[in-house]
Motif scaffolding. Structure first.
Motif, PDB file in Angstrom:
ATOM      1  N   THR A   7       0.944   2.869  -5.226  1.00  0.00           N
ATOM      2  CA  THR A   7      -0.466   3.188  -5.336  1.00  0.00           C
ATOM      3  C   THR A   7      -1.275   1.982  -5.788  1.00  0.00           C
ATOM      4  O   THR A   7      -0.740   1.079  -6.431  1.00  0.00           O
ATOM      5  CB  THR A   7      -0.669   4.379  -6.307  1.00  0.00           C
ATOM      6  N   ASP A   8      -2.545   1.985  -5.448  1.00  0.00           N
ATOM      7  CA  ASP A   8      -3.448   0.934  -5.921  1.00  0.00           C
ATOM      8  C   ASP A   8      -4.397   1.481  -6.987  1.00  0.00           C
ATOM      9  O   ASP A   8      -5.399   0.871  -7.307  1.00  0.00           O
ATOM     10  CB  ASP A   8      -4.231   0.315  -4.764  1.00  0.00           C
ATOM     11  N   LYS A   9      -4.053   2.644  -7.538  1.00  0.00           N
ATOM     12  CA  LYS A   9      -4.901   3.323  -8.516  1.00  0.00           C
ATOM     13  C   LYS A   9      -3.997   4.093  -9.471  1.00  0.00           C
ATOM     14  O   LYS A   9      -2.938   4.573  -9.072  1.00  0.00           O
ATOM     15  CB  LYS A   9      -5.826   4.278  -7.748  1.00  0.00           C
ATOM     16  N   CYS A  74      -8.913  -0.125   7.205  1.00  0.00           N
ATOM     17  CA  CYS A  74      -7.710  -0.899   6.876  1.00  0.00           C
ATOM     18  C   CYS A  74      -7.276  -0.621   5.436  1.00  0.00           C
ATOM     19  O   CYS A  74      -8.032  -0.088   4.644  1.00  0.00           O
ATOM     20  CB  CYS A  74      -7.986  -2.393   7.009  1.00  0.00           C
ATOM     21  N   PHE A  75      -6.039  -1.028   5.130  1.00  0.00           N
ATOM     22  CA  PHE A  75      -5.583  -1.000   3.748  1.00  0.00           C
ATOM     23  C   PHE A  75      -6.469  -1.922   2.924  1.00  0.00           C
ATOM     24  O   PHE A  75      -6.920  -2.956   3.410  1.00  0.00           O
ATOM     25  CB  PHE A  75      -4.141  -1.517   3.644  1.00  0.00           C
ATOM     26  N   ASP A  76      -6.680  -1.571   1.654  1.00  0.00           N
ATOM     27  CA  ASP A  76      -7.427  -2.440   0.756  1.00  0.00           C
ATOM     28  C   ASP A  76      -6.530  -3.623   0.353  1.00  0.00           C
ATOM     29  O   ASP A  76      -5.326  -3.630   0.607  1.00  0.00           O
ATOM     30  CB  ASP A  76      -7.894  -1.650  -0.460  1.00  0.00           C
ATOM     31  N   ILE A  77      -7.108  -4.619  -0.280  1.00  0.00           N
ATOM     32  CA  ILE A  77      -6.442  -5.898  -0.564  1.00  0.00           C
ATOM     33  C   ILE A  77      -5.101  -5.771  -1.284  1.00  0.00           C
ATOM     34  O   ILE A  77      -4.127  -6.394  -0.859  1.00  0.00           O
ATOM     35  CB  ILE A  77      -7.403  -6.857  -1.304  1.00  0.00           C
ATOM     36  N   PRO A  78      -4.961  -4.983  -2.376  1.00  0.00           N
ATOM     37  CA  PRO A  78      -3.639  -4.925  -3.025  1.00  0.00           C
ATOM     38  C   PRO A  78      -2.539  -4.461  -2.073  1.00  0.00           C
ATOM     39  O   PRO A  78      -1.427  -4.993  -2.086  1.00  0.00           O
ATOM     40  CB  PRO A  78      -3.838  -3.926  -4.164  1.00  0.00           C
ATOM     41  N   PHE A  79      -2.864  -3.493  -1.212  1.00  0.00           N
ATOM     42  CA  PHE A  79      -1.867  -2.998  -0.267  1.00  0.00           C
ATOM     43  C   PHE A  79      -1.583  -4.005   0.835  1.00  0.00           C
ATOM     44  O   PHE A  79      -0.420  -4.193   1.222  1.00  0.00           O
ATOM     45  CB  PHE A  79      -2.307  -1.665   0.343  1.00  0.00           C
ATOM     46  N   TYR A 118      -7.835   7.120   0.547  1.00  0.00           N
ATOM     47  CA  TYR A 118      -9.026   7.661  -0.108  1.00  0.00           C
ATOM     48  C   TYR A 118     -10.183   6.691   0.031  1.00  0.00           C
ATOM     49  O   TYR A 118      -9.998   5.500   0.283  1.00  0.00           O
ATOM     50  CB  TYR A 118      -8.740   7.995  -1.579  1.00  0.00           C
ATOM     51  N   GLY A 119     -11.372   7.229  -0.122  1.00  0.00           N
ATOM     52  CA  GLY A 119     -12.595   6.430  -0.026  1.00  0.00           C
ATOM     53  C   GLY A 119     -13.533   7.041   0.993  1.00  0.00           C
ATOM     54  O   GLY A 119     -13.196   8.007   1.680  1.00  0.00           O
ATOM     55  N   HIS A 120     -14.702   6.481   1.089  1.00  0.00           N
ATOM     56  CA  HIS A 120     -15.674   6.974   2.059  1.00  0.00           C
ATOM     57  C   HIS A 120     -15.366   6.332   3.415  1.00  0.00           C
ATOM     58  O   HIS A 120     -15.399   5.116   3.549  1.00  0.00           O
ATOM     59  CB  HIS A 120     -17.098   6.635   1.615  1.00  0.00           C
ATOM     60  N   MET A 121     -15.035   7.185   4.405  1.00  0.00           N
ATOM     61  CA  MET A 121     -14.645   6.689   5.731  1.00  0.00           C
ATOM     62  C   MET A 121     -15.328   7.506   6.814  1.00  0.00           C
ATOM     63  O   MET A 121     -15.517   8.703   6.663  1.00  0.00           O
ATOM     64  CB  MET A 121     -13.137   6.845   5.939  1.00  0.00           C
TER      65      MET A 121
END
Length: 169
Positions: A7-9, A74-79, A118-121
């Motif tokens: 996870t990134d959170k 896309c995946f966020d930076i940590p991923f 997750y996030g606004h998409m």
């Protein structure tokens, strides 16, 4: 081997009791340099950091769950940074899978991949993410790859829905 949640959170450890939970914000790992020395050295990465252990866990488990923020489809930076390092889990030669040229995964253990984005998409960003996920998992021995999406505010409830999924593998 237990199942693996990456996870990134921060998430509740109560939700996935049969899993090892790795928060990418709490580990030390370097960015891939792209030298591909790992393919020449039987999967040994130049960097000796936390990703070496996570890489082994990914090869040995039957269920991997990614919990990631999705940005622009896309995946966020940590991923992205973590996934680039997973090239060590690939065989060094190319092969054809479904008419596509790719490297095969080293682990032949059949496993499932569950991705919770997750996030606004927009619907277009969700489709782009699913397409990218299908392409990036080609060659790995996944028996299934599933993606689910929610707003960030709904993440805790969505995780509760999937909590316990690690008991059924």
């Amino acid at each position: 081997m237990k199942n693996l949640v990456i996870t990134d959170k921060d998430i509740s450890t109560d939700l996935f009791q049969n899993s090892i939970i790795v928060n990418l914000n709490n580990i030390h790992y370097s960015s891939c340099t792209g030298g591909l020395e790992c393919l020449k050295c039987e999967g040994a990465c130049y960097f000796k950091d936390d990703m070496s252990l996570i890489s082994r866990w990914m090869n040995d488990c039957q269920l991997i769950i990614y919990v990631t923020k999705v940005k622009y489809g896309c995946f966020d930076i940590p991923f992205k940074k973590m996934l680039e390092r997973m090239v060590v889990n690939l065989e060094p030669y190319y092969t054809m899978v479904d008419g596509e040229t790719c490297h095969l995964g080293i682990s032949q253990l059949s496993k499932k991949l569950l991705v919770i984005g997750y996030g606004h998409m927009t619907s277009l960003e969700m489709q782009l993410f699913k397409d990218m996920l299908d392409e990036s998992t080609l060659g790995f021995s996944y028996s299934s790859v599933d993606a689910y999406f929610c707003e960030e505010e709904e993440l805790e409830e969505t995780l509760r829905t999937f909590g316990g999924v690690d008991h059924h593998v």
